[in-house]
Design a protein around this motif. Structure first.
Motif, short mmCIF file in Angstrom:
data_model
loop_
_atom_site.label_atom_id
_atom_site.label_comp_id
_atom_site.label_asym_id
_atom_site.label_seq_id
_atom_site.Cartn_x
_atom_site.Cartn_y
_atom_site.Cartn_z
N GLU A 124 -7.27 -1.47 3.05
CA GLU A 124 -6.14 -2.38 3.02
C GLU A 124 -6.06 -3.08 1.66
N ASP A 125 -4.82 -3.25 1.19
CA ASP A 125 -4.57 -3.92 -0.09
C ASP A 125 -5.38 -3.26 -1.20
N ALA A 126 -5.28 -1.93 -1.26
CA ALA A 126 -6.18 -1.13 -2.09
C ALA A 126 -6.01 -1.40 -3.58
N ARG B 144 -5.75 2.66 7.57
CA ARG B 144 -6.48 1.79 6.63
C ARG B 144 -7.48 0.96 7.44
N ASP C 225 0.83 -1.21 0.00
CA ASP C 225 0.00 0.00 0.00
C ASP C 225 0.86 1.26 0.00
N GLU D 186 -7.32 5.28 0.16
CA GLU D 186 -6.18 5.41 1.07
C GLU D 186 -6.53 4.95 2.48
#
Length: 532
Positions: free
Chosen positions: A269-271, A41, A26, A266
Motif C-alpha cells: 500500500e502507498d508503494a 496490496r 497506487d 505491487e
C-alpha cells in the motif's frame, strides 16, 4: 511525452487501462508502467521493511562465510571493508529508491532501464537487465538454501562425530527447504507478513543472545590490534590491494538483494512512498546491527584454523560450541543464522517469482503468456512461482558434480544484481534525470539536487565490485579454486542473447505511458488520509 518513432513501442494512456474507478494513487503509479493491479496490496510499510531486512539478513549472511573473509584481507577487510561497502551501498540503494518512487512496479530495474534508455535501446537494455536480475535472484536464493542444507548436516555431525556426510544429503536439505518455500508461496502467500515478523523476532533475539554468549563465555580474546589493524593475505595474490578487494565479497553479498522491495511493490500500500522508505531504512538498519556484531565476533572468534577445519563445515556452529561446550546449546544458538535463512527462502521465492511474472507480462521469457498468469483465488502468480522453484532447484545438480562450482553462486549473486542496479542508475545519470524532470516525473521520495552525486557513487561502486568479483579468489588457479561466477554469468548472457534473436526481439516492447501529474494529484486528493 512523445512516443518514440519505433514499431516496437507500446504507447499506453490511462484510458487504455482497465482500472477500477475511481483510481487511487497506487493505480496511477502502476499505470506509469503500462499495467494494472492484479495482486492485492497485502503488505504495509513495516511488513515490507521486515521482508527486505530478512532477505538480506546482513549479519547472519556474513557469519555464514566468516572464515573465507578472514583469509582474504583478514579483520581489516571484514570490519573496515564492511563499513565501506555499507556506506557505498547506501548511495546505490538511494539511487534505486528514487526510481522506485517514480515507477513502483514489480519489474523494478527491468522497467526503469526500459523507460530511461535512449530512443530505440530500451527493449534490448531492459531485456539483458532482466536476465541478470533473475540470475542474481536465483543465485542468492541458492546460496541461502545451500547454507540451510550444509548447516543442518553440520548440526548432525556435531552430535554424531563419526558420521561421514555425502553430497546428496546436503542437496536433500537444499531441495527440501526450497520445496517448503514454494508451498508457502502457493498456498500461504497472504501470510508472508506474519512469517517476516516471526523472522524479525528470531533475528533480534539471536543477535542479542549470541553476541552476549560470545562476550561472556568465549575461551579466547583477541587484541584490539587484531580486530582493527590486522591484515591477512592467504589468497596467493601478491598485490595486497587485490586480496583486500576480493575480501569484500562477503560484505557485498550481505548487503545485496534490496531490490526485492521493488519486485514486491505491487503488493504494498502507498508503494511510491513506503517502498523507497523501506528500502533505504533496511540498509541503514542492516549496518547498525552488523557492525557491532562483527566487532564482537572478531574479538572472540578464537583460532580461525580450528573453525576452518571444523568437521561440521559450519564455522558459526563451531564458534558457538567453543563458547558453550555443549552440542544442544550450540545448535540452538546456531539456529540464529540457519533459522533466518529458512525464513528468508519464502520471501526470496516471492521476490523472484514476481520478477519472472513481471518480465513475462511484456513477453520477455519463453512461454510468457503462461508465466504471466495470476491465480486470483490464491493471490499469487502460481506458474511463475513454480518456474522459480524449478530454476532454484537446478543448481543442486551442479553441486552433486562440482562443489567448487556451486560456491560461485555467492559471487554470481553480487555480480549479477549489482550490474542490474548499475544499468538503470547510469541511465538515470546520463540523460534520464534530465528527461524525467522535463516530463514532470518526480517521485514522492527524491534525492533532489543530490541525485547526480548519489548516482555517480552508487553506480561506480556497483560496477567496480562487479568487475573485481569475477577475478579468481586464489592463485594459482586450478579446477578446485576457480571462480566459476564468470562461467555462470557467461552462460546466462549467451542464452539470453540467443533468445533475444530467436524469440524476444520485436516482441518485447518499449513502453511509453501517458500519465500526467494532474491525474496523480486528482487521484491522491480522492484517497482517504489513512492511505497516504
Amino acid at each position: 511525452m512523445e512516443p518514440k518513432n519505433n514499431d516496437n513501442v507500446r504507447v499506453v494512456g490511462v484510458n487504455d487501462l482497465e482500472v477500477r474507478e475511481p483510481m487511487n494513487r497506487d493505480d496511477i503509479d502502476l499505470a506509469r508502467s503500462g499495467h494494472v493491479a492484479q495482486l492485492s496490496r497485502k503488505l504495509g510499510f513495516w511488513s515490507m521493511l521486515a521482508c527486505v531486512y530478512v532477505i538480506m539478513s546482513s549479519w547472519q549472511s556474513y557469519m555464514s562465510s566468516v572464515v573465507a573473509g578472514l583469509t582474504s584481507g583478514g579483520p581489516v577487510a571484514m570490519l573496515w571493508g564492511y563499513i565501506l561497502v555499507w556506506i557505498l551501498t547506501i548511495f546505490s540503494a538511494a539511487s534505486i529508491a528514487e526510481m522506485l518512487s517514480i515507477w513502483p512496479t514489480a519489474a523494478g530495474q527491468l522497467h526503469w532501464s526500459n523507460v530511461l534508455a535512449p530512443k530505440g535501446w530500451g527493449p534490448v537494455i531492459s531485456f539483458y537487465t532482466g536476465w541478470l536480475t533473475i540470475t542474481g535472484q536465483v543465485a542468492i536464493t541458492a546460496a541461502a538454501a545451500f547454507a540451510v542444507g550444509t548447516n543442518l548436516v553440520g548440526m548432525y555431525i556435531l552430535v554424531h562425530p563419526d558420521f561421514v556426510p555425502q553430497r546428496y544429503q546436503t542437496i536433500l536439505g537444499y531441495w527440501g527447504i526450497l520445496f517448503i518455500g514454494c508451498l508457502f508461496n502457493v498456498f500461504q502467500s497472504r501470510r508472508i507478513a506474519h512469517l517476516m515478523y516471526f523472522a524479525i523476532a528470531l533475528s533480534l533475539s539471536g543477535w542479542i543472545v549470541t553476541l552476549t554468549i560470545q562476550a561472556a563465555m568465549s575461551p579466547t580474546r583477541n587484541s584490539a590490534k587484531y580486530v582493527f589493524a590486522t591484515f591477512i593475505n592467504e589468497t596467493g595474490w601478491s598485490q595486497n590491494g587485490v586480496a583486500w578487494i576480493l575480501g569484500l565479497l562477503q560484505s557485498a553479498y550481505a548487503l545485496t538483494g534490496y531490490d526485492s522491495v521493488s519486485h514486491l511493490s505491487e503488493e504494498l500500500e502507498d508503494a511510491s512512498l513506503q517502498a523507497p522508505r523501506a528500502l533505504v531504512l533496511s540498509i541503514l538498519i542492516s549496518g547498525v546491527f552488523a557492525i557491532p556484531y562483527l566487532i564482537v565476533t572478531l574479538f572472540f572468534i578464537g583460532d580461525v584454523s580450528v573453525l576452518a577445519a571444523s568437521p561440521t563445515g559450519f564455522p558459526f556452529l563451531q564458534m558457538m560450541y567453543n563458547c558453550v561446550q555443549n552440542e544442544a546449546g550450540a545448535i540452538v544458538l546456531a539456529f540464529a543464522t540457519t533459522g533466518m535463512a529458512m525464513t528468508a527462502i519464502p520471501s526470496l521465492i516471492a521476490s523472484t517469482s514476481r520478477t519472472i511474472w513481471a518480465f513475462s507480462r511484456d513477453g520477455a521469457l519463453p512461454f510468457s503468456k503462461t508465466f504471466a498468469r495470476v491465480n486470483h483465488r490464491l493471490d499469487a502468480p502460481i506458474p511463475a512461482v513454480l518456474l522459480t522453484w524449478i530454476l532454484m532447484s537446478l543448481p543442486g545438480i551442479i553441486y552433486l558434480g562440482n562443489s567448487q562450482a556451486f560456491g560461485a553462486f555467492l559471487s554470481a549473486t553480487v555480480v549479477c544484481l549489482n550490474t542490474s542496479y548499475a544499468i538503470p542508475i547510469c541511465l538515470m545519470l546520463f540523460g534520464g534525470r534530465r528527461r524525467t524532470q522535463e516530463e514532470g516525473l518526480t517521485g514522492r521520495w527524491s534525492l533532489g539536487r543530490w541525485g547526480p552525486l548519489f548516482n555517480v557513487i552508487g553506480a561506480g561502486y556497483c560496477i567496480f565490485i562487479s568487475i573485481f568479483l569475477l577475478f579468481p579468489n586464489y592463485l594459482p588457479v586450478n579446477a578446485s579454486n576457480m571462480n566459476y561466477a564468470v562461467v555462470i554469468v557467461g552462460v546466462v548472457l549467451i542464452f539470453a542473447t540467443a533468445y533475444w534473436w530467436i524469440g524476444a526481439r520485436g516482441v518485447y516492447p518499449q513502453v511509453e505511458v501517458l500519465v500526467t501529474e494532474a491525474e496523480v494529484d486528482v487521484a491522491s486528493s480522492d484517497e482517504p488520509d489513512s492511505k497516504r
